[in-house]
Design a protein around this motif. Structure first.
Motif, mmCIF file in Angstrom:
data_model
loop_
_atom_site.group_PDB
_atom_site.id
_atom_site.type_symbol
_atom_site.label_atom_id
_atom_site.label_comp_id
_atom_site.label_asym_id
_atom_site.label_seq_id
_atom_site.Cartn_x
_atom_site.Cartn_y
_atom_site.Cartn_z
ATOM 1 N N SER A 101 -37.546 8.561 9.911
ATOM 2 C CA SER A 101 -36.519 8.002 10.770
ATOM 3 C C SER A 101 -37.222 8.249 12.317
ATOM 4 N N PRO A 102 -37.029 8.384 13.310
ATOM 5 C CA PRO A 102 -36.919 9.013 14.735
ATOM 6 C C PRO A 102 -36.153 10.172 14.498
ATOM 7 N N ALA A 103 -35.323 10.321 14.546
ATOM 8 C CA ALA A 103 -34.289 11.654 13.859
ATOM 9 C C ALA A 103 -35.395 13.069 13.686
ATOM 10 N N MET A 104 -35.494 12.600 12.215
ATOM 11 C CA MET A 104 -35.848 13.345 11.146
ATOM 12 C C MET A 104 -36.678 14.162 11.683
ATOM 13 N N ARG A 105 -38.374 13.359 12.846
ATOM 14 C CA ARG A 105 -38.873 13.088 12.905
ATOM 15 C C ARG A 105 -39.380 14.235 14.420
ATOM 16 N N GLU A 106 -38.238 13.995 14.805
ATOM 17 C CA GLU A 106 -37.884 14.635 15.465
ATOM 18 C C GLU A 106 -37.622 15.890 15.519
ATOM 19 N N ALA A 107 -36.417 16.770 14.986
ATOM 20 C CA ALA A 107 -36.211 17.509 14.402
ATOM 21 C C ALA A 107 -37.263 19.008 13.422
#
Length: 302
Positions: free
Chosen positions: A264-270
């Motif tokens: 997910s984008p949120a997890m990758r950005e974190a």
């Protein structure tokens, strides 16, 4: 490896007029590397941070001298940033203190912190602490000063007396530790800005004072500039990094188990991706350096 020759020592930094050194807390070589890359001029290694990350336990005196020394050695192998090391009670009597100072100094500590709690010791912002006698702690401070091999190594004397005996006895203990040779005073857990002001009015100008910022602790959180204006010369944030990664880690594991993926984008950005983390670690430069020592085929051999 992050290396900077001719870095000023912590002693030299504190000797600068109106200096106020901010020392973020670290728990291992990776956090020390990250803090150094961010521009930290000094680092603080607490026994609590080692207990949290290495043992998964609270700060109640479970960490040993050798475990702290191992952490110091690994940090020093990665960065040369001046390092303050929490030695708890010195792991025993005055002779144990001397052994601790010699070991921690040998593996790379530039400042060694000792406290006047009795065993079992605990975090300075937990209730239920007890103290050794003032005379016993004075002996430990003197022993620590006698044991150091380098005059640039600082001995930080911490008193936890505010929570046990009150502010005035804490100031009296701190004065005794100063007279015993302490280079820096750490009067733990003042409960109000007024108490912090009293500490500084009593000692600022005579000896560097250390302020301990603990999120959710007993001392009001203050900006480093405010603390410098009061008279503090050294400000530590010993557990903020571990609290940050624990919070982020709990959220990460919950999301991973719920989603079944890290896509997910949120997890990758974190997070750093594989290449991003290797950039932080300096993997390419390390591999290039290692290649210089690689074996080459001897063309003359049969």
């Amino acid at each position: 490896m992050v290396m900077e020759r001719n870095r000023p020592t912590l002693k030299a930094m504190l000797a600068q007029p109106d200096a106020c050194v901010l020392a973020p807390g670290v728990c291992d070589a990776l956090s020390a590397l990250l803090a150094t890359r961010a521009g930290a001029s000094c680092l603080y290694l607490s026994g609590a941070s080692i207990a949290y990350t290495r043992l998964g336990q609270p700060d109640i005196g479970l960490v040993s001298m050798s475990e702290v020394a191992d952490a110091v050695a690994l940090i020093r192998d990665r960065v040369e940033t001046p390092l303050i090391v929490d030695a708890d009670t010195g792991y025993g009597n005055a002779l144990n203190v001397q052994r601790t100072v010699r070991l921690f100094e040998r593996v790379g500590a530039q400042a060694i912190q000792l406290e006047d709690q009795s065993l079992p010791k605990r975090c300075g912002h937990l209730a239920g602490k007890t103290l050794v006698s003032r005379a016993e702690m004075v002996g430990k401070v003197r022993a620590a000063c006698d044991a150091r091999a380098n005059e640039a190594t600082l001995i930080i004397a911490r008193t936890d007396a505010i929570a046990v005996e009150g502010l005035e006895p804490a100031l009296e203990r701190a004065q005794a530790y100063l007279e015993a040779g302490a280079d820096v005073l750490f009067i733990e857990a003042p409960r109000t800005h007024d108490e912090m002001r009293t500490v500084c009015e009593t000692f600022a100008g005579r000896v560097p004072l250390l302020a301990n910022m603990v999120e959710g602790g007993r001392t009001p959180l203050s900006h480093a500039h405010e603390l410098a204006a009061l008279g503090y010369r050294l400000v530590i944030y010993p557990g903020a990094y571990v609290r940050t990664i624990a919070h982020a880690g709990a959220a990460f594991y919950a999301a991973l188990l719920a989603e079944g993926s890290t896509a997910s984008p949120a997890m990758r950005e974190a997070m750093f991706d594989f290449d991003g983390l290797n950039d932080v670690l300096g993997t390419s430069a390390l591999l290039e350096r290692g290649a210089r020592y690689g074996e080459t085929e001897d063309e003359t051999s049969s």
